[in-house]
Each structure stands twice: as structure tokens, then as C-alpha cells.
Design an enzyme around this catalytic site. Structure first.
Site, mmCIF file in Angstrom:
data_model
loop_
_atom_site.group_PDB
_atom_site.id
_atom_site.type_symbol
_atom_site.label_atom_id
_atom_site.label_comp_id
_atom_site.label_asym_id
_atom_site.label_seq_id
_atom_site.Cartn_x
_atom_site.Cartn_y
_atom_site.Cartn_z
ATOM 1 N N LYS A 1 5.954 -4.660 -4.135
ATOM 2 C CA LYS A 1 7.401 -4.524 -4.031
ATOM 3 C C LYS A 1 7.874 -4.595 -2.588
ATOM 4 O O LYS A 1 8.902 -5.178 -2.277
ATOM 5 C CB LYS A 1 7.805 -3.181 -4.663
ATOM 6 C CG LYS A 1 9.293 -2.899 -4.646
ATOM 7 C CD LYS A 1 10.018 -3.806 -5.602
ATOM 8 C CE LYS A 1 11.506 -3.564 -5.625
ATOM 9 N NZ LYS A 1 12.220 -4.723 -6.189
ATOM 10 N N TRP B 1 -2.766 -2.791 -1.669
ATOM 11 C CA TRP B 1 -2.451 -4.214 -1.814
ATOM 12 C C TRP B 1 -3.303 -4.906 -0.759
ATOM 13 O O TRP B 1 -3.097 -4.725 0.435
ATOM 14 C CB TRP B 1 -0.972 -4.457 -1.551
ATOM 15 C CG TRP B 1 -0.533 -5.871 -1.791
ATOM 16 C CD1 TRP B 1 -0.156 -6.426 -2.973
ATOM 17 C CD2 TRP B 1 -0.399 -6.912 -0.804
ATOM 18 N NE1 TRP B 1 0.190 -7.740 -2.800
ATOM 19 C CE2 TRP B 1 0.055 -8.067 -1.472
ATOM 20 C CE3 TRP B 1 -0.625 -6.983 0.554
ATOM 21 C CZ2 TRP B 1 0.287 -9.271 -0.818
ATOM 22 C CZ3 TRP B 1 -0.395 -8.187 1.213
ATOM 23 C CH2 TRP B 1 0.064 -9.314 0.523
ATOM 24 N N ASN C 1 -1.831 2.185 5.598
ATOM 25 C CA ASN C 1 -0.950 1.115 5.153
ATOM 26 C C ASN C 1 -0.573 0.315 6.396
ATOM 27 O O ASN C 1 -0.006 0.886 7.331
ATOM 28 C CB ASN C 1 0.292 1.740 4.497
ATOM 29 C CG ASN C 1 1.392 0.730 4.241
ATOM 30 O OD1 ASN C 1 1.129 -0.453 4.103
ATOM 31 N ND2 ASN C 1 2.628 1.200 4.173
ATOM 32 N N GLY C 2 -0.918 -0.954 6.433
ATOM 33 C CA GLY C 2 -0.617 -1.768 7.609
ATOM 34 C C GLY C 2 -1.775 -2.691 7.899
ATOM 35 O O GLY C 2 -2.633 -2.920 7.035
ATOM 36 N N ARG D 1 4.102 -0.444 -4.699
ATOM 37 C CA ARG D 1 3.809 -0.912 -3.344
ATOM 38 C C ARG D 1 2.483 -1.679 -3.258
ATOM 39 O O ARG D 1 2.167 -2.285 -2.232
ATOM 40 C CB ARG D 1 3.749 0.269 -2.380
ATOM 41 C CG ARG D 1 5.029 1.052 -2.271
ATOM 42 C CD ARG D 1 4.877 2.210 -1.308
ATOM 43 N NE ARG D 1 4.643 1.739 0.043
ATOM 44 C CZ ARG D 1 5.586 1.378 0.901
ATOM 45 N NH1 ARG D 1 6.852 1.477 0.529
ATOM 46 N NH2 ARG D 1 5.294 0.952 2.096
ATOM 47 N N HIS E 1 17.451 -37.355 -5.125
ATOM 48 C CA HIS E 1 16.686 -37.781 -3.946
ATOM 49 C C HIS E 1 15.193 -37.493 -4.096
ATOM 50 O O HIS E 1 14.467 -37.482 -3.118
ATOM 51 C CB HIS E 1 17.231 -37.100 -2.691
ATOM 52 C CG HIS E 1 18.665 -37.434 -2.415
ATOM 53 N ND1 HIS E 1 19.057 -38.660 -1.944
ATOM 54 C CD2 HIS E 1 19.803 -36.721 -2.594
ATOM 55 C CE1 HIS E 1 20.379 -38.684 -1.823
ATOM 56 N NE2 HIS E 1 20.852 -37.514 -2.216
ATOM 57 N N GLU F 1 7.775 -15.554 -10.440
ATOM 58 C CA GLU F 1 7.023 -14.367 -10.010
ATOM 59 C C GLU F 1 6.572 -13.492 -11.170
ATOM 60 O O GLU F 1 5.551 -12.820 -11.058
ATOM 61 C CB GLU F 1 7.771 -13.564 -8.937
ATOM 62 C CG GLU F 1 8.991 -12.828 -9.351
ATOM 63 C CD GLU F 1 9.626 -12.049 -8.182
ATOM 64 O OE1 GLU F 1 8.924 -11.622 -7.268
ATOM 65 O OE2 GLU F 1 10.858 -11.873 -8.219
ATOM 66 N N CYS G 1 0.851 -1.192 0.000
ATOM 67 C CA CYS G 1 0.000 0.000 0.000
ATOM 68 C C CYS G 1 0.889 1.245 0.000
ATOM 69 O O CYS G 1 1.923 1.285 0.642
ATOM 70 C CB CYS G 1 -0.936 0.097 1.192
ATOM 71 S SG CYS G 1 -2.102 -1.249 1.302
ATOM 72 N N LYS H 1 12.699 -15.706 -9.977
ATOM 73 C CA LYS H 1 12.467 -14.661 -10.992
ATOM 74 C C LYS H 1 11.447 -15.157 -12.013
ATOM 75 O O LYS H 1 10.525 -14.443 -12.370
ATOM 76 C CB LYS H 1 13.768 -14.297 -11.734
ATOM 77 C CG LYS H 1 14.787 -13.475 -11.012
ATOM 78 C CD LYS H 1 14.378 -12.067 -10.671
ATOM 79 C CE LYS H 1 13.620 -11.987 -9.398
ATOM 80 N NZ LYS H 1 14.319 -11.730 -8.177
ATOM 81 N N GLU I 1 17.215 -18.336 -6.958
ATOM 82 C CA GLU I 1 16.892 -16.984 -7.410
ATOM 83 C C GLU I 1 16.399 -17.000 -8.866
ATOM 84 O O GLU I 1 15.445 -16.308 -9.217
ATOM 85 C CB GLU I 1 18.128 -16.083 -7.247
ATOM 86 C CG GLU I 1 17.995 -14.666 -7.756
ATOM 87 C CD GLU I 1 16.882 -13.846 -7.101
ATOM 88 O OE1 GLU I 1 16.298 -14.293 -6.110
ATOM 89 O OE2 GLU I 1 16.591 -12.759 -7.632
HETATM 90 C C1 AGP Z 1 12.022 -10.501 -5.293
HETATM 91 O O1 AGP Z 1 12.008 -10.528 -6.655
HETATM 92 C C2 AGP Z 1 10.758 -10.378 -4.608
HETATM 93 N N1 AGP Z 1 9.799 -9.593 -5.215
HETATM 94 C C3 AGP Z 1 10.729 -10.540 -3.108
HETATM 95 O O2 AGP Z 1 11.057 -11.869 -2.870
HETATM 96 C C4 AGP Z 1 11.632 -9.644 -2.221
HETATM 97 O O3 AGP Z 1 12.967 -9.948 -2.444
HETATM 98 C C5 AGP Z 1 11.240 -9.826 -0.757
HETATM 99 O O4 AGP Z 1 9.908 -9.446 -0.572
HETATM 100 C C6 AGP Z 1 12.126 -9.072 0.192
HETATM 101 O O5 AGP Z 1 12.078 -7.697 -0.015
HETATM 102 P P1 AGP Z 1 13.157 -6.730 0.586
HETATM 103 O O6 AGP Z 1 14.456 -7.065 -0.021
HETATM 104 O O7 AGP Z 1 12.684 -5.352 0.219
HETATM 105 O O8 AGP Z 1 13.164 -6.944 2.067
#
Ligand code: AGP
Length: 617
Positions: A612, A74, A100-101, A27, A513, A497, A2, A494, A490
Site C-alpha cells: 500500500k 515487502w 523498514n527501508g 504495507r 497512432h 493491479e 514493511c 485498477k 486510472e
Molecule cells: C493505487 O491503486 C496504487 N496502489 C498506487 O499506484 C498508489 O497510488 C501509489 O503507490 C501512490 O501512493 P500514495 O498515494 O500513498 O503516495
């Protein structure tokens, strides 16, 4: 999670709110709204969907006025639709709140308020707050100045949970009341008595670079005369004005179709910025300003706990390997969200390193607080300057990668790994586990990185072609070992997501395994296999996949002519020292995920369901 923006000044507020919300859209982007004060009424416009939808509504139903508040959501409580969009307004339309929260005791408060006759119109927790403020305001004595502030403060004292809020009211006009606890909030100080309230400096940077970061427990009143800040339940406080050291171009796409691509392409420059002035080649060491004066304490450290989420957790895993390998300090990497709730044991002489691009991730923040409360020394590795984590940790190292807007983290990841490498060198040299000559080798390899990443980015077109071959795959497996196991995680994150393709990252040797059962000609397997210490082992894993008809996309060293013949598709990366290979492996995998997502027509910068900065637990 948010975004909030508010403005009071001489200009028409609606375009400024929209401009701010667009910069905060990363956000949260499932619905948005504004409330503007005009001639004793609050004009509210809200819409489901992106800010563009709200913008269209404002063309059809314009609002005029010189102060107001806005929000991009959000969803946490209630689906993303028009009725749940903020601002939330009291029944009589006199009070409007953006939040926001999460209000954890919303259910209980709602029952009490309903008992007093309040009728609710949304499914959100936030709506409780606006009814509560109205209730308190109406039952308070007299019409003394500061009545709205007092009502907000009294309402907040009944709230359990987290908030960044902005409130306006026709009953105490000409002001915005703001408060924060656990969700970021700042004041933007503009010219001619123009003042902003926002979740992030990005929302105000087009108007001012002077910002005042509020602390948890702060409340602010913003009027045409300026702003005042006080501690909830206490008196006024002075918060310093900080100058934002990045500019507007950094929060714009600069000709790229997506922020994600821009941020991938920026990496040679961002890596340089991360290392600027910090590498000492001759000494085989580094100079980290944020750790000045801590040598004695760092020499004594007996254990490190790294805290992070998502991509930041992945970089933390690479950090664990580095720190144990070269600084010889027992290190654990924890999902921040798990750490806090399992009564962790934090022994004396423990150092925690909290990694976060945003510096606002609630899970990481609370895990850090838990460790701090148990006596740990706390370091932060953060990108967003002035955010909550660096303000609460004992010390830290900024990434200096510039604002990262694309929801999928790219340049922050590579800079995080570089900072972890520098911290490793620092600790290794300080504690005598790393010789000057080995230190020099690492520093030299770090210096070469930006150039090597530049070279890698030239393969963009080739990776786009590769993406075309795999755009219809339903699953992907990513394998890596040693330093490149986190790079496999990672790479898979990527892809999933932004393209919504199911992808799993696995330690290469673990495949046999279990996951090996998944392998058939339909399953692309990305194997990260540079010529490093575990090369021969990973090579055997590749053979195992091939033997079962699997299709291999190999991320291999550029001089590996042998593997070139074995894999179905090769992505070649330059040689570097083992600990830095995950950086070089990750860049082409960022591009692969990006191009597959673009071909699938997803919203790359704002993938569904994500935000984000995750400021709720
Ligand atoms: C990464 O591509 C993500 N969107 C997400 O996993 C992110 O890294 C995670 O939410 C942590 O965010 P931060 O680094 O702002 O703490």
C-alpha cells in the site's frame, strides 16, 4: 513498505504484535515475524507468507513475554522466504532488529563485518544492521546505562539509506530502541505504562489513540517507565502527543468481503467529509484552512508542478487540466520518481503540489524535498494525517477520507480530485480568472457529487454481471479524452493491479497512432465518453473501434440515447460539469475491476507484489 510494531507493558506481547501486524499487513505481506524477550533470551518466530501463517506458527510454538517487536515484510533484498523474514537476529541471539527501508551501503558494511568474523544467514540488507549493532556493543566500554541506544546510534551513523527500526537486546533488557530516517515511525502511548512503537497508527488504535510521531533523525527509547525521544547526535526533544481522530471501525471491513469494496461504497460519505465546511456557495468560492495566510504568495505563483505516483499521479493529471483551464496557471504533472533524478529546473514563484494518500511514498517525498530545496513553495494533498509529507510541506489540504486499507486506491482518488477542484476554485477566485458565477456552478456541482456517487453505486449488481462477461479477457484498452484521459489511465491501473489482466489506458485520439492495431473482437475497449466538450471527437473514436470489430464498454451520460445504441455495453453516469466527470466515470470502473478480480479469485486487498505504501525508491 514493511510494517513494524513493538510493545512493552503488562500484557502478553505476542497477541498484541499479531494484532498490530494484521493492521499493518497492507504495507507488505510476503513474510512476517516476531521477537519476544523472556528470561534473558529472545524467542524468535518467523514465517514466509501472510500474518496468518505466522499466527499458525505461534500456536504450534508459542512465545511468552511482555515486550517484543514484530514485522511484516515487502521484499527489497532477497526473496520472500523464512530466512529473509524479520526480525533479524545476531549470531549469538542477543540482538534483534526489525527494519523498514533500504540500507544502500549494506554490501560494503557486510564485507567489513565478515572480515571481523560475522557470519550472515540471510540475503537482506537489514541483517547488516544487527551485526553492526552487536559489533559496536561488544567493543564499547563498560556496562553504562543506555548502552543499547549508543550502539544503535553509532551503527546508524554508518548507514546510508532509509530506515524505521526497532531493536531489542538481552544485553540491555527491558527496552525497545527505535529510530527513523525516511520511513515512518510513531510511539503509541497506552495506559499503565504500556507503550507501542509502530509504522502507522492503525497498528495501535485498538489499544490507544494517543500517538507521538517521530521526525526523521529522531531516536526513542521505550521502557515500562514510558518513552524518551532524542535527536540523533544531539539532545532530548519533546514531540507532541497527537490524538488519532478516526477509530477502529474504520480499519475493519465492517461486513464487506474486502476493504476495497468497503472503500468504494464509502465514497458518498468520504466525498462529503472531504468537502465538509469547505464550500462557500454564495461566494462561489471555497475555504481551505490549510492555505490560510497564503493569499499573497498564491497570487504571485507563476507555475505549478504536481508530484505524485500511481493513482495520485492520475489525480494530478486531472488537476493539471483543471488548473490550466480555470486558474490559468501553467501546470506540469511529474512522476515523482523521475522528477528528482533529472535535475529539474524549478524557477522562482513555483508552487509544487505533492499528492499522496499515504503521505509516505518515498518517491513523492524526495521529489518534494528536491523542489523545496530549490526554493519552491510546497503544498501537500494527503490523506494520512501526521504522515511525513504534510509535516514537511509548507501547507496543505487533507483529504479526510479516513484510512484506506485496500492496496488499490479508490476513495482517496475521488477525494484527491475533489481537493484539486477546490484548490482550482480557490486559486481561480484569488487570481481573478474565475468569476463568482462560474465558481458557484462548480461549488454546486461539487455539492451534488455524493448523491450522484450514491446513485452510481446502485449499479453494483449490473456491473458484477458485466464482469462475468469479461472475466476471461486477457487484455483491455481504456480510452478517454480531456478530463477523462486520466480516468482511463486510472481505470486500467485498477484492473491490472488487482486482476492481473493486462490493461492500457490511452488518450482516445492517440489510438489511431498505434494501439488501433491491437483491436479485434477479442479486445474489450472501455471508452469514457460523457457528453462533455470532447464528446464528438470521442464519438468518432468509438466508431473507429467498432469498424474494426472491437467490443465497446461505453461509460456514457445517462441521457445519451444515441450512444446507447452504438456501444456493446453501457455504463451510464449522471450529468455534471466536465471537470468532475472523471470522478463519476471512475466509480463504476472501480467496481468493474473489483468484480473481475473477485471472479478471477485474486487477493483483491493484497494483490501480489504490491504494497500500500511504497516507502522505498
Ligand atoms: C493505487 O491503486 C496504487 N496502489 C498506487 O499506484 C498508489 O497510488 C501509489 O503507490 C501512490 O501512493 P500514495 O498515494 O500513498 O503516495
Amino acid at each position: 513498505m514493511c510494517g513494524i510494531v513493538g510493545y512493552i507493558g503488562e500484557q502478553q506481547v505476542a497477541p498484541l504484535l499479531i494484532q498490530g501486524l494484521k493492521r499493518l499487513e497492507y504495507r507488505g505481506y510476503d513474510s512476517a515475524g516476531v521477537a519476544v524477550a523472556k528470561n534473558g533470551t529472545l524467542l524468535v518466530r518467523k514465517e514466509a507468507g501472510k500474518i496468518a501463517e505466522l499466527e499458525k506458527l505461534l500456536v504450534a510454538e508459542p512465545v511468552e513475554g511482555v515486550y517484543g517487536i514484530g514485522h511484516t515484510r515487502w521484499a527489497t533484498h532477497g526473496p520472500p522466504n523464512q530466512k529473509n523474514a524479520h526480525p533479524h537476529v545476531s549470531e549469538n541471539g542477543d540482538f534483534a532488529v526489525v527494519h523498514n527501508g533500504i540500507i544502500e551501503n549494506a554490501g560494503t558494511l557486510k564485507k567489513v563485518l565478515q572480515g571481523k568474523g560475522h557470519v550472515f544467514s540471510s540475503d537482506t540488507d537489514t541483517e547488516v544492521l544487527v551485526h553492526l549493532i552487536e559489533e559496536i556493543f561488544n567493543t564499547a566500554d563498560g556496562e553504562r546505562a543506555g548502552k543499547l541506544e549508543r550502539a544503535v546510534e553509532a551503527a546508524l551513523s554508518q548507514i546510508e539509506g532509509t530506515y524505521g527500526i526497532a531493536v531489542i537486546s538481552t544485553r540491555d533488557p527491558g527496552k525497545i530502541v527505535a529510530a527513523r530516517l525516511g520511513s515512518p515511525l510513531l510511539i503509541g502511548v497506552g495506559e499503565n505504562g504500556q507503550t507501542f512503537v509502530a509504522s502507522d497508527a492503525a497498528a495501535v488504535i485498538a489499544q490507544t489513540r494517543d500517538v507521538v510521531y517521530l521526525d526523521d533523525g529522531d531516536m526513542a527509547t521505550v521502557t515500562r517507565e514510558g518513552y524518551t525521544v532524542h535527536r540523533r547526535g544531539q539532545g532530548p526533544v519533546n514531540r507532541p502527543v497527537s490524538r488519532v481522530d478516526w477509530d477502529l471501525s474504520e480499519v475493519e471491513r465492517g461486513g464487506y468481503p474486502h476493504f476495497m469494496l468497503k472503500e468504494i461504497m464509502e465514497q458518498p460519505a468520504t466525498l462529503r467529509e472531504t468537502m465538509r465546511g469547505r464550500l462557500l456557495l454564495e461566494e462561489g468560492s471555497v475555504k481551505l484552512g490549510g492555505l490560510t495566510g497564503m493569499d499573497e504568495e498564491l497570487r504571485e505563483i507563476e507555475r505549478i508542478i504536481i508530484l505524485g505516483c500511481g493513482t495520485s499521479w492520475h489525480s494530478g493529471l486531472i488537476g493539471e487540466y483543471m488548473l490550466e483551464d480555470l486558474a490559468r496557471i501553467p501546470t506540469d504533472v511529474e512522476y515523482a520518481s523521475e522528477f528528482r533524478y533529472r535535475r529539474p529546473v524549478v524557477e522562482p514563484k513555483t508552487l509544487t503540489i505533492s499528492i499522496s494518500q499515504s503521505g509516505e511514498t518515498a518517491d513523492t517525498l524526495w521529489a518534494m524535498r528536491e523542489a523545496k530545496q530549490q526554493g519552491a513553495t510546497t503544498l501537500g494533498i494527503v490523506n494520512a494525517v501526521g504522515s511525513t509529507i504534510p509535516r514537511e510541506t509548507d501547507a496543505g489540504v487533507y483529504l479526510h477520507a479516513g484510512p484506506e486499507i485496500g492496496v488499490a486506491s479508490t476513495k482517496a482518488f475521488t477525494s484527491q480530485v475533489v481537493v484539486l477542484a477546490m484548490i482550482t476554485v480557490h486559486l481561480g477566485r484569488l487570481r481573478g480568472t474565475l468569476s463568482a458565477s462560474r465558481g458557484r456552478e462548480i461549488v454546486r456541482a461539487l455539492q451534488n457529487l455524493p448523491e450522484q456517487v450514491s446513485h452510481l453505486l446502485e449499479m453494483d449488481l449490473a456491473i458484477q454481471k458485466l464482469a462475468e462477461e469479461y472475466v476471461d479477457s486477457r487484455n483491455f484498452l481504456y480510452l478517454g479524452r480531456g478530463y477523462n484521459f486520466p480516468a482511463a489511465l486510472e481505470g486500467a491501473l485498477k484492473l491490472k493491479e488487482i486482476s492481473y489482466i493486462h490493461a492500457e489506458g490511452y488518450p482516445a485520439a492517440e489510438m489511431k497512432h498505434g494501439p488501433i492495431a491491437l483491436i479485434d473482437e477479442e479486445m474489450p475497449v472501455v471508452v469514457i465518453a460523457p457528453k462533455d466538450a470532447v464528446y464528438d471527437k470521442v464519438r468518432s473514436n468509438i466508431d473507429e473501434v467498432k469498424a474494426r470489430g472491437g467490443c465497446i464498454i461505453g461509460v456514457i451520460s445517462e441521457d445519451d440515447h444515441e450512444l446507447l445504441e452504438v456501444v456493446d455495453h453501457a455504463i451510464t453516469i449522471p450529468r455534471t460539469i466536465d471537470m468532475l466527470t472523471p470522478i463519476l466515470a471512475s466509480v463504476p470502473l472501480q467496481l468493474l475491476a473489483y468484480h473481475i478480480a473477485v471472479l478471477r479469485g485474486t487477493n483483491v486487498d493484497q494483490p501480489r507484489n504490491l504494497a500500500k505504501s511504497v516507502t522505498v525508491e
